[in-house]
Design a protein around this motif. Structure first.
Motif, PDB file in Angstrom:
ATOM      1  N   PRO A  76       0.780  -1.244   0.000  1.00 21.39           N
ATOM      2  CA  PRO A  76       0.000   0.000   0.000  1.00 21.39           C
ATOM      3  C   PRO A  76       0.806   1.286   0.000  1.00 21.39           C
ATOM      4  CG  PRO A  76       0.047  -0.944   2.192  1.00 21.39           C
ATOM      5  CD  PRO A  76       0.755  -1.922   1.297  1.00 21.39           C
ATOM      6  N   LEU A  77       2.005   1.294   0.568  1.00 21.94           N
ATOM      7  CA  LEU A  77       2.705   2.555   0.775  1.00 21.94           C
ATOM      8  C   LEU A  77       3.235   3.199  -0.508  1.00 21.94           C
ATOM      9  CD1 LEU A  77       3.637   4.661   2.789  1.00 21.94           C
ATOM     10  CD2 LEU A  77       5.707   3.310   3.198  1.00 21.94           C
ATOM     11  N   PRO A  78       3.950   2.496  -1.392  1.00 23.93           N
ATOM     12  CA  PRO A  78       4.465   3.163  -2.596  1.00 23.93           C
ATOM     13  C   PRO A  78       3.389   3.813  -3.462  1.00 23.93           C
ATOM     14  CG  PRO A  78       5.573   1.061  -2.270  1.00 23.93           C
ATOM     15  CD  PRO A  78       4.449   1.102  -1.275  1.00 23.93           C
ATOM     16  N   PRO A  79       2.248   3.154  -3.723  1.00 21.16           N
ATOM     17  CA  PRO A  79       1.217   3.826  -4.524  1.00 21.16           C
ATOM     18  C   PRO A  79       0.647   5.074  -3.855  1.00 21.16           C
ATOM     19  CG  PRO A  79       0.825   1.465  -4.470  1.00 21.16           C
ATOM     20  CD  PRO A  79       1.878   1.756  -3.452  1.00 21.16           C
ATOM     21  N   VAL A  80       0.513   5.054  -2.529  1.00 23.72           N
ATOM     22  CA  VAL A  80      -0.003   6.225  -1.821  1.00 23.72           C
ATOM     23  C   VAL A  80       0.979   7.385  -1.913  1.00 23.72           C
ATOM     24  CG1 VAL A  80      -0.611   7.132   0.456  1.00 23.72           C
ATOM     25  CG2 VAL A  80      -1.476   4.911  -0.263  1.00 23.72           C
ATOM     26  N   ILE A  81       2.253   7.093  -1.805  1.00 21.06           N
ATOM     27  CA  ILE A  81       3.268   8.138  -1.953  1.00 21.06           C
ATOM     28  C   ILE A  81       3.217   8.718  -3.360  1.00 21.06           C
ATOM     29  CG2 ILE A  81       5.748   8.592  -2.000  1.00 21.06           C
ATOM     30  CD1 ILE A  81       6.076   6.579   0.246  1.00 21.06           C
ATOM     31  N   ALA A  82       3.044   7.853  -4.355  1.00 23.72           N
ATOM     32  CA  ALA A  82       2.928   8.330  -5.735  1.00 23.72           C
ATOM     33  C   ALA A  82       1.694   9.207  -5.907  1.00 23.72           C
ATOM     34  CB  ALA A  82       2.873   7.140  -6.692  1.00 23.72           C
ATOM     35  N   GLY A  83       0.582   8.812  -5.281  1.00 22.30           N
ATOM     36  CA  GLY A  83      -0.635   9.625  -5.344  1.00 22.30           C
ATOM     37  C   GLY A  83      -0.453  10.978  -4.695  1.00 22.30           C
ATOM     38  N   THR A  84       0.302  11.018  -3.596  1.00 25.78           N
ATOM     39  CA  THR A  84       0.594  12.286  -2.932  1.00 25.78           C
ATOM     40  C   THR A  84       1.399  13.205  -3.850  1.00 25.78           C
ATOM     41  OG1 THR A  84       0.686  11.118  -0.808  1.00 25.78           O
ATOM     42  CG2 THR A  84       1.605  13.333  -0.879  1.00 25.78           C
ATOM     43  N   PHE A  85       2.380  12.620  -4.537  1.00 23.57           N
ATOM     44  CA  PHE A  85       3.212  13.412  -5.446  1.00 23.57           C
ATOM     45  C   PHE A  85       2.383  13.977  -6.593  1.00 23.57           C
ATOM     46  CE2 PHE A  85       5.817  13.579  -9.317  1.00 23.57           C
ATOM     47  CZ  PHE A  85       6.776  14.497  -8.925  1.00 23.57           C
ATOM     48  N   ALA A 144      -3.847   4.520  -5.110  1.00 23.69           N
ATOM     49  CA  ALA A 144      -3.945   4.076  -3.719  1.00 23.69           C
ATOM     50  C   ALA A 144      -5.062   3.073  -3.476  1.00 23.69           C
ATOM     51  CB  ALA A 144      -4.146   5.284  -2.805  1.00 23.69           C
ATOM     52  N   GLY A 145      -6.100   3.092  -4.303  1.00 25.58           N
ATOM     53  CA  GLY A 145      -7.241   2.209  -4.094  1.00 25.58           C
ATOM     54  C   GLY A 145      -6.912   0.734  -4.055  1.00 25.58           C
ATOM     55  N   PRO A 146      -6.116   0.215  -4.991  1.00 28.31           N
ATOM     56  CA  PRO A 146      -5.837  -1.221  -4.991  1.00 28.31           C
ATOM     57  C   PRO A 146      -5.157  -1.727  -3.722  1.00 28.31           C
ATOM     58  CG  PRO A 146      -5.313  -0.277  -7.130  1.00 28.31           C
ATOM     59  CD  PRO A 146      -5.622   0.881  -6.211  1.00 28.31           C
ATOM     60  N   GLY A 147      -4.504  -0.854  -2.972  1.00 32.94           N
ATOM     61  CA  GLY A 147      -3.837  -1.293  -1.741  1.00 32.94           C
ATOM     62  C   GLY A 147      -4.761  -1.420  -0.555  1.00 32.94           C
ATOM     63  N   SER A 148      -6.052  -1.151  -0.730  1.00 37.45           N
ATOM     64  CA  SER A 148      -6.981  -1.129   0.408  1.00 37.45           C
ATOM     65  C   SER A 148      -7.185  -2.498   1.044  1.00 37.45           C
ATOM     66  CB  SER A 148      -8.343  -0.577  -0.038  1.00 37.45           C
ATOM     67  OG  SER A 148      -8.924  -1.416  -1.032  1.00 37.45           O
ATOM     68  N   THR A 149      -6.982  -3.575   0.301  1.00 32.59           N
ATOM     69  CA  THR A 149      -7.195  -4.915   0.857  1.00 32.59           C
ATOM     70  C   THR A 149      -5.912  -5.552   1.384  1.00 32.59           C
ATOM     71  OG1 THR A 149      -6.992  -5.812  -1.393  1.00 32.59           O
ATOM     72  CG2 THR A 149      -9.214  -5.391  -0.562  1.00 32.59           C
ATOM     73  N   HIS A 150      -4.815  -4.849   1.283  1.00 35.69           N
ATOM     74  CA  HIS A 150      -3.554  -5.361   1.833  1.00 35.69           C
ATOM     75  C   HIS A 150      -3.624  -5.334   3.355  1.00 35.69           C
ATOM     76  CE1 HIS A 150       0.760  -5.466   2.869  1.00 35.69           C
ATOM     77  NE2 HIS A 150       0.921  -6.062   1.690  1.00 35.69           N
ATOM     78  N   PRO A 151      -3.041  -6.311   4.046  1.00 35.11           N
ATOM     79  CA  PRO A 151      -3.097  -6.314   5.522  1.00 35.11           C
ATOM     80  C   PRO A 151      -2.336  -5.180   6.191  1.00 35.11           C
ATOM     81  CG  PRO A 151      -1.681  -8.084   4.714  1.00 35.11           C
ATOM     82  CD  PRO A 151      -2.398  -7.526   3.515  1.00 35.11           C
ATOM     83  N   HIS A 152      -1.546  -4.422   5.439  1.00 36.86           N
ATOM     84  CA  HIS A 152      -0.789  -3.290   6.000  1.00 36.86           C
ATOM     85  C   HIS A 152       0.077  -3.738   7.179  1.00 36.86           C
ATOM     86  CE1 HIS A 152      -3.659  -1.216   3.523  1.00 36.86           C
ATOM     87  NE2 HIS A 152      -3.131  -0.052   3.780  1.00 36.86           N
ATOM     88  N   ASP A 153       0.808  -4.812   6.944  1.00 35.81           N
ATOM     89  CA  ASP A 153       1.660  -5.358   7.994  1.00 35.81           C
ATOM     90  C   ASP A 153       3.131  -5.060   7.772  1.00 35.81           C
ATOM     91  OD1 ASP A 153       1.867  -6.892   5.732  1.00 35.81           O
ATOM     92  OD2 ASP A 153       1.433  -8.809   6.698  1.00 35.81           O
ATOM     93  N   GLY A 154       3.425  -4.163   6.841  1.00 31.27           N
ATOM     94  CA  GLY A 154       4.808  -3.761   6.623  1.00 31.27           C
ATOM     95  C   GLY A 154       5.296  -2.809   7.694  1.00 31.27           C
ATOM     96  N   ARG A 155       6.597  -2.624   7.758  1.00 29.41           N
ATOM     97  CA  ARG A 155       7.195  -1.802   8.812  1.00 29.41           C
ATOM     98  C   ARG A 155       6.701  -0.363   8.769  1.00 29.41           C
ATOM     99  NH1 ARG A 155      13.588  -2.054   9.832  1.00 29.41           N
ATOM    100  NH2 ARG A 155      12.885  -4.133  10.477  1.00 29.41           N
ATOM    101  N   PHE A 156       6.486   0.178   7.574  1.00 26.50           N
ATOM    102  CA  PHE A 156       6.094   1.577   7.440  1.00 26.50           C
ATOM    103  C   PHE A 156       4.679   1.758   6.897  1.00 26.50           C
ATOM    104  CE2 PHE A 156      10.762   1.536   6.985  1.00 26.50           C
ATOM    105  CZ  PHE A 156      11.099   2.364   8.047  1.00 26.50           C
TER     106      PHE A 156
END
Length: 202
Positions: free
Chosen positions: A32-41, A69-81
């Motif tokens: 989820p994090l890289p696409p959200v950062i790209a969306g912010t940019f 950012a939408g496709p990352g919504s179903t990821h468990p978000h268990d990464g460090r950041f």
């Protein structure tokens, strides 16, 4: 009320139907994090270019952010950041709403009312999850999610009915979030909340 899931980071995202539907397409396989950062940019560049004040490209920034950012919504978000994803989404949503509103000369009080409704909802969401009380699934649907609310702002910007659209959206969200929060906390068993607090202290 339903129990809090094992990962509360996903709940903090406040995804709407559009974002959740896109997440189902990738079945939680997209980090989820890289696409959200790209969306912010992308959103930041469009707003800094100044096109938010016209019927130009900036009103389509929510669509770009949703696609990223939408496709990352179903990821468990268990990464460090991955815990950074929800606050970044808040930054995108709040900045976009404020920038478009001020660029189209919407009265600051109306902008503040809309941002206040969102701030109240997100604070309420954070406090609920601290108490392990998860909001009903229909609230995210009726509340439109960060993606749906940004889309609505884009539509009213294209229509030119900014002040009325902002005011109507603010009244709707205040009514929805305020009523649901009040009824939820009045119905919450006091003993259950206290038991949860004791358990977290242990």
């Amino acid at each position: 009320m339903t129990p809090v899931p094992n990962s509360t980071v996903v709940a903090y995202r406040d995804d709407g139907p559009l974002s959740r539907a896109m997440g189902l397409l990738v079945a939680g396989q997209l980090p989820p994090l890289p696409p959200v950062i790209a969306g912010t940019f992308v959103t930041g560049v469009l707003l800094l270019l100044g096109v938010a004040g016209t019927d130009g490209l900036a009103v389509f920034a929510p669509a770009v952010t949703l696609l990223l950012a939408g496709p990352g919504s179903t990821h468990p978000h268990d990464g460090r950041f991955d815990w950074l994803v929800p606050p970044i989404l808040r930054l995108i949503e709040y900045t976009f709403i404020a920038a478009v509103g001020f660029a189209h000369e919407v009265h600051p009080l109306v902008i503040f009312m809309l941002l206040g409704a969102l701030g109240f909802h997100h604070y309420d969401l954070v406090y609920r999850l601290r108490q392990r009380v998860y909001p009903p699934s229909w609230l995210a649907t009726l509340g439109l999610g960060w993606d749906g609310r940004m889309m609505v702002v884009s539509l009213v910007a294209l229509s030119g009915w900014l002040t009325g659209g902002y005011a109507l959206l603010a009244v709707y969200l205040w009514g929805l979030f305020g009523w649901e929060s009040l009824t939820c906390w009045l119905a919450a068993p006091r003993s259950g909340v206290e038991a949860t607090d004791m358990g977290t202290q242990d």
